[in-house]
Scaffold this motif. Structure first.
Motif, PDB file in Angstrom:
ATOM      1  N   GLY A 241       0.782  -1.078  -0.074  1.00 23.21           N
ATOM      2  CA  GLY A 241       0.107  -0.093  -0.094  1.00 23.21           C
ATOM      3  C   GLY A 241       0.819   1.237  -0.114  1.00 23.21           C
ATOM      4  O   GLY A 241       2.037   1.131   0.013  1.00 23.21           O
ATOM      5  N   ASP A 242       0.269   2.294   0.206  1.00 20.77           N
ATOM      6  CA  ASP A 242       0.982   3.589  -0.007  1.00 20.77           C
ATOM      7  C   ASP A 242       1.163   4.247   1.419  1.00 20.77           C
ATOM      8  O   ASP A 242       0.340   3.938   2.385  1.00 20.77           O
ATOM      9  N   ILE A 243       2.238   4.861   1.661  1.00 22.87           N
ATOM     10  CA  ILE A 243       2.238   5.528   2.966  1.00 22.87           C
ATOM     11  C   ILE A 243       1.344   6.648   3.296  1.00 22.87           C
ATOM     12  O   ILE A 243       1.033   6.555   4.595  1.00 22.87           O
ATOM     13  N   SER A 244       0.715   7.110   2.393  1.00 18.54           N
ATOM     14  CA  SER A 244      -0.428   8.065   2.561  1.00 18.54           C
ATOM     15  C   SER A 244      -1.833   7.402   3.364  1.00 18.54           C
ATOM     16  O   SER A 244      -2.689   7.867   3.897  1.00 18.54           O
ATOM     17  N   ASP A 245      -1.693   6.117   3.353  1.00 15.82           N
ATOM     18  CA  ASP A 245      -2.751   5.368   3.755  1.00 15.82           C
ATOM     19  C   ASP A 245      -2.735   5.258   5.223  1.00 15.82           C
ATOM     20  O   ASP A 245      -3.849   4.923   6.043  1.00 15.82           O
ATOM     21  N   ILE A 246      -1.299   5.376   5.712  1.00 18.19           N
ATOM     22  CA  ILE A 246      -1.196   5.582   7.343  1.00 18.19           C
ATOM     23  C   ILE A 246      -1.173   6.875   8.053  1.00 18.19           C
ATOM     24  O   ILE A 246      -0.143   7.470   7.304  1.00 18.19           O
ATOM     25  N   PRO A 247      -2.038   7.407   8.805  1.00 17.36           N
ATOM     26  CA  PRO A 247      -1.690   8.631   9.174  1.00 17.36           C
ATOM     27  C   PRO A 247      -0.496   8.597  10.504  1.00 17.36           C
ATOM     28  O   PRO A 247      -0.045   7.792  10.457  1.00 17.36           O
ATOM     29  N   LEU A 248       0.185  10.126  10.205  1.00 13.61           N
ATOM     30  CA  LEU A 248       1.215  10.384  11.190  1.00 13.61           C
ATOM     31  C   LEU A 248       0.804   9.600  12.458  1.00 13.61           C
ATOM     32  O   LEU A 248      -0.308   9.758  13.103  1.00 13.61           O
ATOM     33  N   ARG A 249       1.894   8.880  13.255  1.00 16.14           N
ATOM     34  CA  ARG A 249       1.556   8.166  14.704  1.00 16.14           C
ATOM     35  C   ARG A 249       0.484   7.272  14.413  1.00 16.14           C
ATOM     36  O   ARG A 249      -0.294   7.074  15.367  1.00 16.14           O
ATOM     37  N   GLY A 250       0.312   6.688  13.416  1.00 16.08           N
ATOM     38  CA  GLY A 250      -0.650   5.809  13.137  1.00 16.08           C
ATOM     39  C   GLY A 250      -0.193   4.326  12.647  1.00 16.08           C
ATOM     40  O   GLY A 250       1.162   4.019  12.480  1.00 16.08           O
ATOM     41  N   SER A 251      -0.897   3.491  12.363  1.00 12.22           N
ATOM     42  CA  SER A 251      -0.474   2.108  12.030  1.00 12.22           C
ATOM     43  C   SER A 251      -1.759   1.612  11.326  1.00 12.22           C
ATOM     44  O   SER A 251      -2.779   1.838  11.088  1.00 12.22           O
ATOM     45  N   ARG A 252      -1.376   0.401  10.745  1.00 12.34           N
ATOM     46  CA  ARG A 252      -1.982  -0.423   9.998  1.00 12.34           C
ATOM     47  C   ARG A 252      -1.702  -2.044   9.980  1.00 12.34           C
ATOM     48  O   ARG A 252      -0.455  -2.140   9.924  1.00 12.34           O
ATOM     49  N   CYS A 253      -2.742  -2.734   9.995  1.00 12.17           N
ATOM     50  CA  CYS A 253      -2.467  -4.358  10.372  1.00 12.17           C
ATOM     51  C   CYS A 253      -2.402  -4.741   8.982  1.00 12.17           C
ATOM     52  O   CYS A 253      -3.450  -4.777   8.048  1.00 12.17           O
ATOM     53  N   VAL A 254      -1.185  -5.659   8.611  1.00 13.20           N
ATOM     54  CA  VAL A 254      -1.483  -6.384   7.185  1.00 13.20           C
ATOM     55  C   VAL A 254      -1.439  -7.848   7.421  1.00 13.20           C
ATOM     56  O   VAL A 254      -0.708  -8.549   8.209  1.00 13.20           O
ATOM     57  N   LYS A 255      -2.345  -8.655   6.962  1.00  9.41           N
ATOM     58  CA  LYS A 255      -2.644 -10.085   7.110  1.00  9.41           C
ATOM     59  C   LYS A 255      -1.567 -10.638   6.128  1.00  9.41           C
ATOM     60  O   LYS A 255      -1.731 -10.477   5.059  1.00  9.41           O
ATOM     61  N   THR A 256      -1.090 -11.428   6.456  1.00 11.64           N
ATOM     62  CA  THR A 256      -0.186 -12.470   5.623  1.00 11.64           C
ATOM     63  C   THR A 256      -0.504 -14.131   5.891  1.00 11.64           C
ATOM     64  O   THR A 256      -1.090 -14.138   6.881  1.00 11.64           O
ATOM     65  N   PRO A 257      -0.098 -14.897   4.850  1.00  6.77           N
ATOM     66  CA  PRO A 257      -0.353 -16.153   5.236  1.00  6.77           C
ATOM     67  C   PRO A 257       0.452 -16.784   6.428  1.00  6.77           C
ATOM     68  O   PRO A 257       0.177 -17.676   7.192  1.00  6.77           O
ATOM     69  N   HIS A 258       1.593 -15.828   6.573  1.00  8.64           N
ATOM     70  CA  HIS A 258       2.326 -16.473   7.762  1.00  8.64           C
ATOM     71  C   HIS A 258       2.195 -15.792   9.011  1.00  8.64           C
ATOM     72  O   HIS A 258       2.305 -16.484  10.268  1.00  8.64           O
ATOM     73  N   MET A 259       1.532 -14.562   8.957  1.00  9.70           N
ATOM     74  CA  MET A 259       1.722 -13.931  10.390  1.00  9.70           C
ATOM     75  C   MET A 259       0.938 -12.639   9.901  1.00  9.70           C
ATOM     76  O   MET A 259       0.837 -12.052   8.851  1.00  9.70           O
ATOM     77  N   ASN A 260       0.316 -11.966  11.027  1.00 10.10           N
ATOM     78  CA  ASN A 260      -0.121 -10.503  10.923  1.00 10.10           C
ATOM     79  C   ASN A 260       1.124  -9.742  11.260  1.00 10.10           C
ATOM     80  O   ASN A 260       1.582  -9.834  12.482  1.00 10.10           O
ATOM     81  N   ILE A 261       1.063  -8.572  10.400  1.00 15.72           N
ATOM     82  CA  ILE A 261       2.159  -7.835  10.701  1.00 15.72           C
ATOM     83  C   ILE A 261       1.479  -6.260  11.207  1.00 15.72           C
ATOM     84  O   ILE A 261       0.411  -5.821  10.422  1.00 15.72           O
ATOM     85  N   SER A 262       2.191  -5.380  11.862  1.00 14.61           N
ATOM     86  CA  SER A 262       1.747  -4.020  11.914  1.00 14.61           C
ATOM     87  C   SER A 262       2.796  -3.127  11.394  1.00 14.61           C
ATOM     88  O   SER A 262       4.003  -3.289  11.360  1.00 14.61           O
ATOM     89  N   VAL A 263       2.290  -2.192  10.428  1.00 17.37           N
ATOM     90  CA  VAL A 263       3.165  -1.243   9.853  1.00 17.37           C
ATOM     91  C   VAL A 263       2.757   0.201  10.400  1.00 17.37           C
ATOM     92  O   VAL A 263       1.655   0.539  10.615  1.00 17.37           O
ATOM     93  N   PHE A 264       3.911   0.870  10.862  1.00 21.97           N
ATOM     94  CA  PHE A 264       3.741   1.882  11.760  1.00 21.97           C
ATOM     95  C   PHE A 264       4.293   3.208  10.946  1.00 21.97           C
ATOM     96  O   PHE A 264       5.483   2.823  10.292  1.00 21.97           O
TER      97      PHE A 264
END
Ligand code: FES
Length: 109
Positions: free
Chosen positions: A7-30
């Motif tokens: 995705g795009d960095i603009s999808d995440i607000p400053l001091r925000g995060s996004r959860c990305v689900k993968t087949p191996h694990m869920n990750i948080s992108v901050f």
């Protein structure tokens, strides 16, 4: 490395995060207030709390469940607490964020 766009960095607000689900694990992108981006496993080393729902401050996140503070750079718990989550290689190119899939597969082994 096999970089995978998430995705795009603009999808995440400053001091925000996004959860990305993968087949191996869920990750948080901050995204920090300084506009740095980090990806770590979305699972607190204490009792598995969803770190993507935590509060971002500096280069760290406070877990929403019991307030452990996790470094976004190293994945390690800060202060008196002991534990760590996996960090995931993350690259930003022309505003698009990419994670390294090989490291996720190795992490799942
Ligand atoms: S689960 Fe994160 S501090 Fe307890």
């Amino acid at each position: 490395m096999n970089w995978h766009p998430i995705g795009d960095i603009s999808d995440i607000p400053l001091r925000g995060s996004r959860c990305v689900k993968t087949p191996h694990m869920n990750i948080s992108v901050f995204r920090t207030g300084e506009d740095e981006v980090y990806a770590i496993e979305n699972r607190c080393p204490h009792k598995g709390g969803p770190l993507s729902e935590g509060i971002v401050h500096g280069n760290a996140v406070t877990c929403p469940l019991h307030n452990w503070v996790i470094s976004l750079e190293t994945g390690k718990a800060l202060g008196a607490d002991d534990g760590a989550v996996r960090t995931i290689p993350l690259r930003k190119e022309a505003g698009t964020l990419y994670i390294a899939l090989e490291s996720l597969m190795m992490a799942a082994e």
